[in-house]
Design an enzyme around this catalytic site. Structure first.
Site, PDB file in Angstrom:
ATOM      1  CD  GLN A  90      46.219  33.576  34.470  1.00 33.89           C
ATOM      2  OE1 GLN A  90      45.313  33.496  33.657  1.00 33.89           O
ATOM      3  NE2 GLN A  90      46.100  34.212  35.626  1.00 33.89           N
ATOM      4  CB  SER A  95      44.005  30.690  35.781  1.00 30.04           C
ATOM      5  OG  SER A  95      43.302  31.812  35.322  1.00 30.04           O
ATOM      6  CG  ASP A 105      43.168  35.579  37.532  1.00 29.86           C
ATOM      7  OD1 ASP A 105      43.825  35.065  36.604  1.00 29.86           O
ATOM      8  OD2 ASP A 105      42.147  35.053  38.004  1.00 29.86           O
TER       9      ASP A 105
END
Length: 335
Positions: free
Chosen positions: A324, A274, A250
């Site tokens: 993502q 996110s 991430d």
């Protein structure tokens, strides 16, 4: 309306007053040992960021089970007080792994960041054993704070076995991490409180062609590469390294979207969060050795940007793939 999770947001313009004031932590029975302090019993403040990472990846179980398995965990201290998205998704993987027999390891996950997490509070993880087959198992993990979910994930686990195999090779021409400047070289002139967001991380991060913390040098292109590893060695547990790889995944992946438009993290009024995260573990690798994260953004539109990544070992072995989608807002978007 969806609230921005802030899970991966960076704000380089915050003031020192926004930082929580540390206070001495009284260790609770069964709590992982640390050598630092905490702001509250749910938040770990470590002089050693790697120890803080190990602490958040150590979950507690009540041993009780009805329709779900329940685990609890702590959060790393964050300057802006919001839980880092990679932390909660890696903890969700750990929680699900605790419900599986040895040798059945995670190979994919798909998760959504639902609400901002409070790094001063603990997190409760509820694992639903959706399916157990001969070779595969499926688990759903929900992460809760104050009784409401902040993250929801479904992950699949598999026994290791033979099968067809191929992999996309690592791109050529990317300098090795040892040839690149250290992170500190890019933070000269930054406010000490802003520096903490980078120097307190458990990861050593080195960008190609360079970071976009303060400005975007070179061409504005929708791709970059980043070398990552933990700042010191971790225990040999393979499941720990798989979870830590999720933690890593991430970090920085949003930057291929920003770099394409010449937007640095320090841009006034920038808001990034996110929305979701998907990951596929292809092959095992240690996260305390250099890993190359090759990232690109195929599209951005309507305040959303999609980023994808491939993670390679320094020997060029494809370890994992990541995708993502983020929200990205700038002040002129509202004009």
């Amino acid at each position: 309306r969806r609230r921005d999770s802030g899970a991966s947001a960076f704000d380089l313009n915050y003031q020192a007053e926004q930082l929580p004031r540390p206070r001495r932590h009284q260790q609770a029975p069964g709590e992982p040992m640390t050598d630092g302090a905490t702001n509250t019993p749910g938040e770990v403040v470590e002089a050693d960021p790697v120890a803080a990472l190990l602490a958040v990846l150590t979950l507690s179980s009540s041993g009780a089970r009805t329709t779900e398995d329940i685990f609890t965990g702590v959060s790393q201290s964050m300057p802006l007080g919001r839980v880092y998205g990679g932390q909660v998704l890696s903890q969700s993987i750990v929680a699900a792994s605790h419900t599986l027999p040895p040798g059945r390891t995670v190979h994919s996950m798909h998760g959504y960041f639902l609400r901002p997490g409070d790094s001063s509070a603990g997190i409760t993880f509820a694992v639903d054993r959706i399916h157990d087959g001969r070779s595969f198992s499926t688990r759903r993990t929900q992460a809760y704070q104050d009784g409401v979910p902040i993250f929801s994930m479904i992950a699949s686990f598999q026994d290791e076995g033979p099968g067809l195999e191929h992999a996309v090779p690592m791109p050529d021409g990317i300098p090795h991490a040892d040839e690149l400047p250290d992170l500190e070289d890019h933070l000269i002139g930054l406010h000490p409180m802003s520096k903490r967001m980078f120097t307190d991380r458990p990861l050593d991060v080195r960008h190609v062609p360079g970071p976009i913390y303060l400005h975007v040098d070179g061409e504005h292109v929708p791709h970059q590469a980043v070398w990552l590893r933990t700042r010191r060695s971790l225990p040999d547990d393979p499941d720990l390294h798989r979870a830590a790889l999720a933690y890593m995944s991430d970090m920085t992946i949003q930057e291929s979207v920003l770099r394409a438009h010449g937007v640095a993290w320090s841009a006034p009024g920038l808001k990034v969060a996110s929305l979701d995260h998907a990951m596929w573990w292809h092959r095992y690798a240690r996260v305390d050795e250099w890993l190359l994260y090759v990232q690109e953004s195929p599209s951005a539109r309507g305040g959303r940007g999609l980023a994808t990544g491939k993670i390679y070992s320094s020997e060029g072995i494809l370890v994992a793939s990541v995708a993502q989608e983020i929200t990205i807002r700038l002040p002129h978007d509202r004009d």
